[in-house]
Design an enzyme around this catalytic site. Structure first.
Site, PDB file in Angstrom:
ATOM      1  N   CYS A   7      -8.606   1.084  -5.813  1.00 62.13           N
ATOM      2  CA  CYS A   7      -7.496   1.507  -4.959  1.00 62.13           C
ATOM      3  C   CYS A   7      -7.849   2.852  -4.349  1.00 62.13           C
ATOM      4  O   CYS A   7      -8.902   3.416  -4.623  1.00 62.13           O
ATOM      5  CB  CYS A   7      -6.164   1.546  -5.700  1.00 62.13           C
ATOM      6  SG  CYS A   7      -5.842   2.997  -6.676  1.00 62.13           S
ATOM      7  N   GLY A   8      -6.974   3.366  -3.514  1.00 59.50           N
ATOM      8  CA  GLY A   8      -7.281   4.598  -2.803  1.00 59.50           C
ATOM      9  C   GLY A   8      -7.406   5.792  -3.725  1.00 59.50           C
ATOM     10  O   GLY A   8      -8.221   6.678  -3.509  1.00 59.50           O
TER      11      GLY A   8
END
Lengths: 90, 153
Positions: A7-8
């Protein structure tokens, strides 16, 4: 087998994705090490992993990696994760 | 009894009004700030995260997990809960529109795993999420979360 959930930020969505992927892998009886990673770490980790789990938006950002990239739409749909992981492992 | 997610929620707002996704994240950020979990700077960091990486935080139909990374703006870490009166588009192809925004702040990568496990349990429970989505008070949200924790024992 090594799997990276991306994920980011590496604290939210990838952690949830890792938890649900581990549930699915245990049910399937697949021995795998799932790591949650942010985009920066993931670019490195994806070089040695067999499978990358992420969302559609982040798959575009991740770009080309040697690992097979699996896009998960609903992170809580264990059936979707099961189906896609099974297809990738076979 | 399993961990009750309500204990980790620093703020709950139900049927709130947000004009767009930034506004919706601001509500979740304000909840973290009012609970002492973060400073206001973290709210901007959560918005920046979406601007940088896209609307991937909409992780399931109707549910956004607003968050950024551990930073000086994170004081204790925590969760905030916002349900929206009118659904808001985040630009996520698979899971728009959003009706529940959960704000998440963590001090490091490991401290919040118990909370995340409880959150995963709640978010994957469709009937419970329907009740949480339509709840009209924070007491109602807490009551549903309490029932879930008791049932997961």
């Amino acid at each position: 087998m090594k799997i990276v959930a991306v994920c980011g930020m590496g604290i939210g969505t990838s952690v949830l994705l890792k938890m649900n992927a581990e549930k699915v892998l245990a049910k399937l009886g697949i021995d795998a090490d799932v790591e949650a990673a942010d985009m920066g770490v993931a670019r490195g980790a994806a070089q040695t992993a067999e499978i990358v789990l992420t969302s559609e938006e982040l798959a575009e950002e991740l770009g080309d990696v040697p690992a097979e990239v699996i896009i998960i739409k609903n992170f809580f749909d264990l059936e979707e994760i099961t189906e896609k992981l099974t297809a990738a492992v076979e | 009894m399993a961990f009750n997610l309500a204990e980790a929620l620093s703020s709950i707002q139900t049927q709130a009004d947000a004009s767009d996704w930034r506004d919706a994240i601001r509500l979740a950020g304000a909840g973290l700030v009012s609970g002492g979990a973060t400073t206001a700077a973290y709210t901007d960091e959560m918005i920046d995260a979406v601007e940088k990486h896209g609307p991937y935080i909409v992780i399931a139909p109707g549910i956004a997990l607003a968050h950024s990374r551990p930073s000086p703006a994170v004081l204790t870490g925590g969760l905030s809960w916002v349900s929206l009166a009118t659904p808001v588009e985040f630009g996520n192809k698979a899971n728009d529109p959003v009706t529940v925004v959960i704000g998440l702040a963590a001090v490091d990568h490991d401290a919040h795993l118990q909370v995340m496990r409880a959150l995963a349990g709640v978010l994957s429970d469709g009937p419970a999420m329907e009740r949480l989505r339509t709840a009209t008070s924070s007491d109602e949200v807490r009551a549903v979360l309490g029932e879930l924790a008791a049932a997961a024992a």
